[in-house]
Scaffold this motif. Structure first.
Motif, PDB file in Angstrom:
ATOM      1  N   LEU A 186      13.505   2.816  -5.571  1.00 31.57           N
ATOM      2  CA  LEU A 186      13.687   3.973  -4.705  1.00 31.57           C
ATOM      3  C   LEU A 186      14.240   3.546  -3.355  1.00 31.57           C
ATOM      4  N   THR A 187      15.055   4.407  -2.764  1.00 28.01           N
ATOM      5  CA  THR A 187      15.639   4.106  -1.459  1.00 28.01           C
ATOM      6  C   THR A 187      15.262   5.139  -0.399  1.00 28.01           C
ATOM      7  N   ALA A 188      14.367   6.040  -0.712  1.00 31.76           N
ATOM      8  CA  ALA A 188      13.894   7.028   0.264  1.00 31.76           C
ATOM      9  C   ALA A 188      12.493   7.466  -0.139  1.00 31.76           C
ATOM     10  N   TRP A 189      11.628   7.709   0.872  1.00 30.92           N
ATOM     11  CA  TRP A 189      10.219   8.015   0.576  1.00 30.92           C
ATOM     12  C   TRP A 189       9.504   8.579   1.802  1.00 30.92           C
ATOM     13  N   ALA A 190      10.215   9.063   2.805  1.00 31.90           N
ATOM     14  CA  ALA A 190       9.581   9.494   4.049  1.00 31.90           C
ATOM     15  C   ALA A 190       8.426  10.454   3.765  1.00 31.90           C
ATOM     16  N   LEU A 191       7.284  10.185   4.358  1.00 33.08           N
ATOM     17  CA  LEU A 191       6.065  10.921   4.019  1.00 33.08           C
ATOM     18  C   LEU A 191       6.143  12.424   4.282  1.00 33.08           C
ATOM     19  N   PRO A 192       6.807  12.898   5.337  1.00 38.87           N
ATOM     20  CA  PRO A 192       6.896  14.358   5.487  1.00 38.87           C
ATOM     21  C   PRO A 192       7.565  15.043   4.304  1.00 38.87           C
ATOM     22  N   TYR A 193       8.472  14.352   3.617  1.00 42.93           N
ATOM     23  CA  TYR A 193       9.069  14.928   2.413  1.00 42.93           C
ATOM     24  C   TYR A 193       8.095  14.856   1.240  1.00 42.93           C
ATOM     25  N   VAL A 194       7.357  13.762   1.157  1.00 40.55           N
ATOM     26  CA  VAL A 194       6.380  13.600   0.075  1.00 40.55           C
ATOM     27  C   VAL A 194       5.363  14.735   0.095  1.00 40.55           C
TER      28      VAL A 194
END
Length: 850
Positions: free
Chosen positions: A471-479
């Motif tokens: 994975l190359t993206a995982w920012a918590l606000p999106y999670v």
């Protein structure tokens, strides 16, 4: 046989036998203790535990620390190894190390400080050689049979975790010991080199534990991380295996490196690699470095420690689940388990050696890592603001802060509310003004784990090379689907907000029912628990207003008319208090506006009987995340079926059949007939191909298949119209492939908030995209509930051609087929069980979609 292999079997070191003072009691080698030569069998986990306990009982240099159990109740433990004089003050050493990591509440360093090296073995169960090597490493350290080992332990502490994944390891060991020939058959076609589904790689719930370090969804990860954070080593190594034809991999790691990785962490990668190469060259062992295994995704056994101030490494030995005791490789050589043990043993000892040589600088740079975080954080954003109520649901905020706590990240309440600020709005994907309000949470970049905060919260990951491993993206606000802002302003967080306790009381008068807003996954958990107590519920398809309060679509109604049994109120309120859910009693079925409770728009929810399908052709990890979701997160019963006997199953016994990523083509007729007869299928990722390719007598059987056929025809005509498409250069093949690929990027899905699939989610949802298949809109017989629009791409690597191909395509849909229905979700909404916001989408599909 090479010298290291001989030393492992005989129990002495090859380079030079140095007479030392052994502990009071002679320590038997692993071979002598087990009764067979190390490398001639796969050792069951309980025998590994026995050996570690045996050594600890006889050596003052070893202390065992049990730290938990697996789902199958196998023990988890580490061995702390150091000189006897250090062991007598091991607690002082541990606490001094925590002081270096910014634990200011412990006060200044008292006494001496020693570096800590932590070696973790066998995170993947069928990458089994490392646990065998871990026994040899322990023996060599305590008996000093590697030149210099006794001096190392005078000046440092070594932590050995012999097996991170005992459940998976024993699954593999049982397979091999049961089916392996008395004389190992080195032919790679032999059964002993080909495990049955799902293989031993995964833990009990079929999770890849090497991708769970940050998210800590699994019991092994949570228990291990809690112990790790009590020690905070300077060096951590994660031991692996890969394909049997590959030579050994060690540092330096491949690019991309995450930009927060420090110059010293990069330099130490080089130092380790050169020392390993020296030993491997002496034995003429092949190896490679700087390829394949990068340092970007934050939830690996090399990156998570790196972002926590250590220098983390992945070592990969060729062999893996196909290696067995001996296997013939593509070059015609025979790779033995003893060979593989020797390689992991050597890099283990070489790592400790380099750490010893660099011990002073390791401590200096380690302390500086955390001091810089507190005083001069990296990255453009100095604070992150997470909005409170009503912008974010309290249950979502609680789940978010629980993850922060698990990772040791500091946060607190907003101070000086009312300030006007400007920052990056995660939901709008742009910089906007906002106001700081009471109830907001603040995460400051000025803290010891500042770099890790940046990694987890940065809106867009900087990827220096698109050829990445995960994975190359995982920012918590999106999670978590949070309204949040990243700002360049420095904001000081106050105290952590006190947890709110919900206490529903029994009304004085009997209401006609109780209402519960449907906003968060915890609401779905409450519904599942209510079903478990044989309570009945309805939900509102339309917004309504009653007693001066507005309720949105999806609101749950527990009505007395549906629950005529005794103690309805007491049972419901007890469950609500256990789940911290606020119930609102209502005393009439007539609403102020909207639909009354007797309307057809207030839909009865039948507690569904759910089946999930595993077995050959099904992705084990995709099945695992669904199994874990149903059993541990949603806590709703589901029957696990297997493809081995699906043809004999009457699917009409079930209301819902969930198909995770996999190949189900051979069951096409059975599954389609189940839907036509009134069943509901929820299909994720590659499972959609069953419906996208469904045909009979060359005629598409589903609406999705019809629309896919048209899309393929249009695509073919477009390619034929472009003569340059066929004139690609061979040398450009890899980069050309990347333009149409995706490496776990975040996309925004626009939602039809009026459809039950979207209830509680608003007008958009962020999902991780891992596959490059684009699905057309459903032209008839269904609903396009979630779509990828032109502005859908948010963060992470996704090739330019793929981004264009995904525009105006289906992400989430519902098709009617006969008397039943199919829910399509192009990408897993709950990837690795950490993508929190997608849990509500899946709950909607299970409970609300008819």
């Amino acid at each position: 046989m090479n010298k290291i292999l001989l030393s492992l079997i005989a129990g002495y070191m090859l380079w030079a036998f140095v007479p030392i003072s052994l502990p009071a009691q002679q320590i038997s080698s692993p071979s002598d203790f087990l009764g067979y030569e190390l490398g001639s069998k796969f050792t069951y986990h309980h025998k590994v535990v026995d050996y570690y306990q045996y050594v600890a009982e006889r050596s003052p240099r070893v202390k065992l620390i049990p730290y938990g159990q697996t789902n199958e109740r196998r023990p988890l433990m580490v061995a702390v190894v150091t000189a006897e004089k250090n062991m007598q003050r091991i607690e002082e050493i541990r606490q001094n190390n925590l002081r270096l990591s910014g634990r200011s509440e412990l006060g200044p360093v008292v006494g001496s400080k020693l570096p800590i090296v932590w070696l973790s073995y066998n995170v993947h169960g069928d990458e089994s050689v490392s646990t065998e090597a871990a026994m040899a490493v322990l023996h060599s350290l305590v008996t000093g049979q590697w030149e210099g080992a006794a001096e190392w332990l005078e000046n440092m502490v070594v932590v050995l975790d012999p097996c991170i994944n005992p459940d998976g390891r024993d699954r593999y060991a049982h397979f091999y010991n049961q089916y392996g020939n008395a004389t190992p058959n080195a032919d790679p076609l032999a059964y002993e080199h080909n495990q049955p589904w799902p293989g031993g790689r995964y833990n009990h719930y079929l999770f890849d534990l090497n991708r769970d370090w940050a998210w800590q969804t699994q019991i092994e990860s949570r228990q291990r991380m809690a112990l790790y954070r009590q020690w905070m080593p300077q060096v951590h190594v994660d031991f692996h295996e890969m394909g049997m034809n590959s030579p050994y991999f060690f540092a330096p790691a491949a690019r991309p490196y995450h930009e927060v990785i420090t110059p010293w962490q990069r330099e130490f990668q080089q130092l380790i690699g050169r020392n390993h190469a020296r030993y491997f060259d002496q034995e003429s062992w092949l190896f490679f470095s700087k390829e394949v295994f990068d340092l970007l995704y934050p939830s690996y056994g090399d990156t998570w420690p790196t972002f926590n101030g250590a220098i983390g490494f992945t070592y990969e030995q060729g062999g893996g689940g196909r290696g067995g005791l001996a296997v013939i490789t593509d070059t015609g050589d025979t790779l033995s388990l003893a060979d593989r043990i020797a390689h992991h043993y050597t890099t283990s000892m070489s790592t400790i050696e380099v750490a010893y040589q660099q011990r002073s600088r390791l401590l200096e740079e380690f302390e500086q890592y955390f001091q810089q975080g507190m005083n001069n954080p990296a990255g453009p954003y100095k604070s992150y603001v997470i909005k409170g109520e009503p912008q974010n649901d309290p249950a979502t905020l609680q789940a978010f802060t629980e993850l922060l706590e698990l990772n040791g990240i500091q946060y607190g309440s907003a101070q000086r509310p009312g300030r006007s600020l400007k920052g990056f709005d995660y939901q709008l994907n742009q910089s906007t003004p906002f106001r700081l309000e009471a109830g907001d949470l603040v995460i400051s970049a000025y803290q010891p784990l500042s770099r890790f905060v940046q990694v987890l919260m940065e809106p867009k990951t900087a990827v220096e090379d698109s050829a990445t491993y995960d994975l190359t993206a995982w920012a918590l606000p999106y999670v978590y689907g949070l309204q949040a802002f990243a700002t360049t302003e420095r904001l000081l967080p106050g105290e952590k907000p006190a947890p709110k306790t919900v206490r529903n009381s029994l009304p004085e008068q009997k209401p006609v029912g109780y209402l519960l807003a449907w906003k968060d996954f915890q609401d779905a958990r409450f519904l599942a628990a209510a079903f478990g107590q044989q309570l009945r519920a309805r939900f509102a398809e339309q917004p309504f207003r009653i007693d001066g309060k507005d309720y949105d679509r999806g609101t749950l109604l527990f009505l007395r008319t549906d629950n005529k049994g005794p103690q309805f109120d007491e049972k419901l309120l007890k469950i609500a208090n256990e789940h911290q859910q606020v119930l609102t009693p209502v005393y009439t079925g007539m609403v102020d506006s909207g639909k009354d409770f007797g309307s057809r728009s207030v839909r009865y929810i039948h507690a569904p009987k759910v089946a999930i399908l595993g077995g050959d052709g099904v992705s084990p990890t995709s099945l695992g995340e669904l199994w874990f979701f149903m059993e541990q997160q949603l806590q709703y019963p589901a029957t696990m079926l297997n493809t081995a006997y699906l043809g004999r199953v009457d699917l009409e016994e079930f209301d819902v059949l969930i198909l995770v990523s996999g190949n189900y083509g051979r069951f096409s007729d059975q599954i389609l007939e189940y839907v036509r007869q009134g069943g509901k299928v929820i299909a994720f990722e590659r499972a959609l191909s069953l419906f996208a390719n469904a045909s009979k007598d060359d005629k598409p059987q589903t609406q999705l298949a019809k629309d896919m056929e048209k899309m393929r025809k249009d695509k073919k005509e477009e390619q034929e119209a472009d003569p340059d498409e066929a004139l690609k250069k061979y040398s450009d093949r890899n980069r050309a492939f990347l333009t149409e690929s995706v490496e776990g990027a975040i996309f925004r899905v626009q939602l039809d908030e009026t459809h039950p699939l979207a209830f509680g989610l608003g007008t958009s949802l962020h999902l991780i995209k891992r596959n490059n298949t684009a699905y057309p809109y459903l032209s008839e017989r269904g609903w396009n509930v979630g779509t990828f629009q032109e502005s859908g791409y948010v963060a992470g690597f996704a090739g330019a051609k793929l981004r264009q191909k995904l525009q105006n395509t289906l992400a989430i849909g519902q098709e009617y087929l006969g008397s039943g229905t199919v829910v399509y979700v192009s990408d897993s909404p709950i990837i690795r069980a950490f993508w929190y916001r997608g849990r509500l989408l899946l709950s909607n599909a299970i409970f609300l979609v008819d």
